[in-house]
Design an enzyme around this catalytic site. Structure first.
Site, PDB file in Angstrom:
ATOM      1  N   ALA A 135       8.926  10.171  41.650  1.00 14.60           N
ATOM      2  CA  ALA A 135       8.752  11.624  41.634  1.00 14.60           C
ATOM      3  C   ALA A 135       7.271  11.957  41.609  1.00 14.60           C
ATOM      4  CB  ALA A 135       9.450  12.231  40.416  1.00 14.60           C
ATOM      5  N   ASP A 186       9.166   3.134  45.313  1.00 11.59           N
ATOM      6  CA  ASP A 186       9.313   2.669  43.928  1.00 11.59           C
ATOM      7  C   ASP A 186       8.570   3.563  42.946  1.00 11.59           C
ATOM      8  OD1 ASP A 186      10.762   0.448  44.797  1.00 11.59           O
ATOM      9  OD2 ASP A 186       8.953  -0.780  45.026  1.00 11.59           O
ATOM     10  N   ASP A 220       0.792  -1.238   0.000  1.00 12.35           N
ATOM     11  CA  ASP A 220       0.000   0.000   0.000  1.00 12.35           C
ATOM     12  C   ASP A 220       0.818   1.278   0.000  1.00 12.35           C
ATOM     13  OD1 ASP A 220       1.071  -0.285   2.493  1.00 12.35           O
ATOM     14  OD2 ASP A 220      -0.784   0.067   3.594  1.00 12.35           O
ATOM     15  N   SER A 257       4.624   3.304   4.794  1.00 13.78           N
ATOM     16  CA  SER A 257       3.969   3.037   6.086  1.00 13.78           C
ATOM     17  C   SER A 257       2.773   2.112   5.896  1.00 13.78           C
ATOM     18  CB  SER A 257       3.574   4.345   6.766  1.00 13.78           C
ATOM     19  OG  SER A 257       4.736   5.064   7.114  1.00 13.78           O
ATOM     20  N   ASP A 293      12.699   4.951  35.441  1.00 15.73           N
ATOM     21  CA  ASP A 293      12.764   4.894  36.903  1.00 15.73           C
ATOM     22  C   ASP A 293      11.660   5.701  37.573  1.00 15.73           C
ATOM     23  OD1 ASP A 293      15.138   3.373  36.800  1.00 15.73           O
ATOM     24  OD2 ASP A 293      16.357   5.198  36.651  1.00 15.73           O
ATOM     25  N   GLU A 316       8.186 -11.678  10.408  1.00 15.56           N
ATOM     26  CA  GLU A 316       7.642 -12.365   9.233  1.00 15.56           C
ATOM     27  C   GLU A 316       8.092 -13.817   9.167  1.00 15.56           C
ATOM     28  OE1 GLU A 316       5.291 -11.093   7.652  1.00 15.56           O
ATOM     29  OE2 GLU A 316       5.515  -9.085   8.495  1.00 15.56           O
ATOM     30  N   ASP A 337       8.942  -2.439  -0.636  1.00 20.53           N
ATOM     31  CA  ASP A 337      10.113  -1.609  -0.912  1.00 20.53           C
ATOM     32  C   ASP A 337       9.774  -0.128  -1.025  1.00 20.53           C
ATOM     33  OD1 ASP A 337      12.807  -1.561  -0.978  1.00 20.53           O
ATOM     34  OD2 ASP A 337      13.048  -2.319  -3.021  1.00 20.53           O
TER      35      ASP A 337
END
Length: 471
Positions: free
Chosen positions: A385, A432, A179, A182, A335, A223, A203
């Site tokens: 945080a 955590d 198509d 993308s 984190d 694939e 391609d």
């Protein structure tokens, strides 16, 4: 993931298909006619595709609503049977061309190959990469599967191989056209004669060996899973998940879901060089701990390993995504995180670095060092945080200490750091993850969360960490 019989994908001739109404959710004016037509083509292509005569199998879902519900269920979205922005966003992500749901007979095929020694041939090359880079990508992609099974792959330079690999554009000889850029990236046929096992790559895409364009190794490894007999997986962490996500430059490890699938077909290999395969977290695991939590434009983002759950207001079922599927340039794991709503920003921490993001976009000049916030250089990471919009202050946790950052004046407050236990008695000496809501701070420590009242400065409730995910 349940390995099953795959058939070659079918890209339909829409003019010969009877149109069915596609319901939309919310304000229908938000969705253009182009979006509605795109969604209908998507559902016809990937959910119970028609056979060459344009006729659905009798046991297949025939209405667009039923197909839409299946699609939403497959991707872990809220199942409404109505087209909304979240569903459309998933539909528009680049993906594999093999259907997610639908069993149909076009070519003879089998569940798996009846032999362990398979051959492959590279019929042609993309101009985007050198021949050596293409060959290396395909060899590495086959090794992903041979490392965990008794399968062996040998390259042929001429003649007919079990798996013929080629690049093409639009209509490329198998009646199932690509198509353009993308959208549909590649497709592969299941084990069997004729096209069986063959893999075709669009391609019109830009193929690379990096994060730019589309990484040929990652797409090829997916694939080739189809070439060996695997269906698509509903697990967003699996290689066989239909949507493309660049997973980083570090050493690739085949996720556990894919290992279980391929070994159910061919058995395990003699020796697995990477015995610890990453697993997708189970939100209802009683031992679940969390890495970070932040709000984002009214939603809640809950991070664990390389994933995050996206929890919408008034919605019980959280949607699970790979972090890199939203922010490809961020590390796989984070984190800590917090939102600065008045600036429409979220801040993400990993190790000694932090990023500022506006939606999907990383602000220019980031990442920066956490020492630029005024933290001492010996602080190696921020573990949690939380930002308070009414005061403009942010608490930063590391080890058994907490700092308070002034987001307005961009300085660290005096009299910090302090011990976590002294400022928030009872929650333990580490955090955590943390977030604030309606005058309460929710601290996460291992599999436990503490509801802490800002007004009374005490713990008012202790709950399992995964209760935030409605478990």
């Amino acid at each position: 993931m349940h390995p099953g019989v795959l058939a070659a994908f079918l890209f339909l001739s829409w003019t010969h298909c009877r149109a069915l109404p596609l319901p939309s959710g919310g304000d229908e004016d938000d969705l253009s006619e182009e979006d509605l037509q795109f969604a209908e083509r998507y559902l016809r292509s990937y959910y119970h595709p028609t056979n060459l005569a344009g006729i659905l199998k009798e046991n297949a879902a025939s209405s667009m609503t039923e197909r839409l519900r299946e699609m939403q269920s497959f991707f872990g979205l809220e199942v409404t049977g109505k087209l909304d922005d979240n569903t459309l966003d998933v539909m528009k992500k680049p993906r594999c061309g093999v259907p997610d749901v639908g069993e149909y007979n076009v070519f003879p095929r089998t569940l798996k190959w009846s032999k362990m020694n398979l051959t492959y041939r590279i019929v042609n090359y993309t101009p985007d990469m050198t021949h050596s880079e293409v060959e290396k990508a395909f060899k590495k992609a086959f090794k992903v599967w041979s490392d965990v099974t008794p399968l062996n792959f040998t390259r042929l330079h001429d003649g007919i191989a079990d798996i013929m690999i080629s690049f093409g554009i639009k209509e490329h000889g198998d009646f199932y056209p690509f198509d353009g850029p993308s959208g549909l990236l590649a497709h592969a046929f299941p084990p069997g004669p004729n096209y069986g096992g063959d893999a075709h790559f669009d391609d019109d895409e830009t193929w690379t060996s990096s994060s730019k364009g589309y990484n040929l190794f990652l797409v090829a490894a997916h694939e080739f899973g189809h070439s060996l007999g695997l269906d698509h997986s509903k697990d967003p962490g699996a290689l066989m998940f239909p949507i493309y996500t660049y997973t980083g430059k570090s050493h690739f490890m085949l996720p556990d879901d894919d290992v279980q699938g391929i070994q159910s077909l061919y058995g395990p290999g003699d020796e697995d060089p990477n015995p610890k395969h990453p697993k997708t977290p189970d939100k209802c695991d009683p031992s679940l701990s969390l890495d970070a939590i932040t709000s984002l434009r009214g939603e809640t983002m809950i991070f664990k390993d390389r994933f995050f759950w996206r929890l919408h207001p008034q919605q019980v079922d959280a949607e699970l995504f790979l972090t890199k599927s939203f922010w490809p340039e961020l590390p796989n794991r984070i984190d800590a995180a917090y939102e600065h709503p008045s600036h429409d920003l979220i801040f993400i921490f990993r190790g000694r670095k932090f990023w500022a993001l506006n939606g999907y976009d990383i602000l220019e000049g980031y990442p920066k060092k956490i020492s630029e916030l005024g933290l001492p250089k010996e602080v190696k990471k921020i573990s949690a945080a939380v930002h308070f919009e009414d005061t403009g202050k942010t608490l930063l946790f590391s080890g058994n200490q907490v700092w308070r950052y002034d987001d307005t004046n961009h300085i660290m407050d005096k009299d910090y750091p302090r011990l976590i236990e002294e400022d928030f008695p009872g929650i333990g000496d580490k955090v955590d993850a943390v977030y604030e809501k309606n005058g309460y701070i929710y601290f996460f420590n291992g599999p436990i969360q503490f509801e802490y009242s800002i007004w009374s400065n005490r713990i008012v409730r202790v709950m399992p960490a995964n209760s935030i995910l409605w478990c």
